[in-house]
Scaffold this motif. Structure first.
Motif, mmCIF file in Angstrom:
data_model
loop_
_atom_site.group_PDB
_atom_site.id
_atom_site.type_symbol
_atom_site.label_atom_id
_atom_site.label_comp_id
_atom_site.label_asym_id
_atom_site.label_seq_id
_atom_site.Cartn_x
_atom_site.Cartn_y
_atom_site.Cartn_z
ATOM 1 N N TRP A 139 0.933 -1.362 -0.051
ATOM 2 C CA TRP A 139 0.097 0.011 0.049
ATOM 3 C C TRP A 139 0.630 1.220 -0.042
ATOM 4 C CZ3 TRP A 139 -1.306 -4.580 1.989
ATOM 5 C CH2 TRP A 139 -2.671 -5.045 1.815
ATOM 6 N N THR A 140 0.670 2.201 -0.689
ATOM 7 C CA THR A 140 1.262 3.340 -0.902
ATOM 8 C C THR A 140 0.551 4.722 -0.679
ATOM 9 O OG1 THR A 140 2.775 2.332 -2.647
ATOM 10 C CG2 THR A 140 2.860 4.763 -2.524
ATOM 11 N N PRO A 141 0.836 5.240 0.140
ATOM 12 C CA PRO A 141 0.010 6.632 0.461
ATOM 13 C C PRO A 141 0.178 7.724 -0.576
ATOM 14 C CG PRO A 141 1.923 6.696 1.617
ATOM 15 C CD PRO A 141 1.855 5.156 1.135
ATOM 16 N N THR A 142 -0.933 8.414 -1.239
ATOM 17 C CA THR A 142 -0.774 9.223 -2.323
ATOM 18 C C THR A 142 -0.675 10.599 -2.085
ATOM 19 O OG1 THR A 142 -3.455 9.408 -2.279
ATOM 20 C CG2 THR A 142 -2.330 7.492 -3.682
ATOM 21 N N LYS A 143 -0.990 10.971 -0.844
ATOM 22 C CA LYS A 143 -1.192 12.489 -0.412
ATOM 23 C C LYS A 143 -0.171 12.277 0.793
ATOM 24 C CE LYS A 143 -5.886 13.331 -1.895
ATOM 25 N NZ LYS A 143 -7.087 13.710 -1.454
#
Length: 283
Positions: A139-143
């Protein structure tokens, strides 16, 4: 730090894991097809090892090709200095376990109203130190602050691998130089009604990163009931939890009361695990 030996790299795999000398990519793919076709046979083991695979052939293997579909049935770990690749066959049960826990994590994100702030690119290969490896999910945070585009959370599913090996993999993900990863969820499924769930996290020190097991839940079956036994150094034996800030790389928004730590209740774990045991035909 001393270079890892071959025996250390292979530690924790089933004793009867087949080993082959790498000859060519055609031979490599042929052996993977044969290995995949052996699923269901008594002699089948999910893992397969190739020794002396040149760096150039490994890089070629990772590029799109007519064998991309075949490779989607395997997850790999490749040691660049040892030129050794370990591949694990992704069975339907393995995929079901992965999807079950990945969907649970996604549900927690959605309940916070933050699904648009997190991407799940899948089992994209990542490198830690001298090893390239595919987690089951990431999972990669976008913000996130600093415009981080790397994963902060990984999911590792194991059936054939020992708990010890999975713990070592988690520790490596969390401590290699400049790692962006702060959390690893480790799930070990057995061939009888038992599943171990661990949350691993990293801790920043002045000169290095250390890693530790935050909490562990052992889910078993007794007298027709699913039992969750939690182990943690925290006071009060809390539920299985991941800190919000270590996933999204930002503070909780006080104006959004739904934002909070990832809490996996005993009921969450019981529901997921029982569905897995049913898929395994254990209950």
């Amino acid at each position: 730090m001393a270079e890892e030996t071959l025996s250390q790299f292979l530690d924790g795999l089933p004793e009867k894991t087949p080993q082959h000398q790498f000859v060519s990519l055609d031979d490599f793919y042929g052996k993977l097809i044969a290995h995949k076709d052996n699923e269901g046979k008594e002699s089948f083991t999910p893992m397969i090892i190739f020794l002396n695979m040149p760096e150039e052939r490994f890089q070629e293997m990772t590029r799109p090709s007519p064998n991309t579909e075949l490779m989607s049935h395997f997850l790999f770990a490749y040691s660049h200095p040892l030129r050794c690749i370990i591949l694990g066959y992704v069975s339907e049960i393995h995929r079901f376990i992965k999807d079950s826990f990945a969907n649970l994590i996604d549900r927690k994100i959605t309940e916070m109203g933050l699904y648009s702030e997190m991407e799940r690119p899948g089992s994209v290969a990542r490198s830690y130190g001298s090893v390239s490896k595919q987690p089951d999910a990431s999972w990669t945070p976008t913000k996130a602050r600093d415009h981080v585009v790397n994963p902060t959370l990984l999911l590792e599913i194991g059936q054939a691998r020992s708990v010890k090996r999975m713990e070592e993999d988690a520790r490596r993900w969390l401590t290699f130089v400049h790692t962006p990863i702060f959390n690893v969820v480790v799930v070990k499924a057995f061939d009888y009604p038992k599943i171990v769930v661990q949350i691993w996290g990293s801790f920043r020190m002045p000169q290095f990163r250390s890693a530790g097991k935050r909490i562990e839940a052992i889910i078993t079956r007794s007298n027709g009931e699913t039992v969750v036994e939690r182990h943690s150094s925290a006071v009060g034996n809390p539920p299985v939890t991941m800190p919000f800030e270590r996933v999204f790389l930002r503070e909780k928004n006080k104006e959004n009361p739904r934002e909070g730590d990832f809490v996996f209740t005993d009921q969450d774990l019981q529901s997921v695990v029982e569905s897995i045991w049913k898929a395994q035909r254990l209950i």
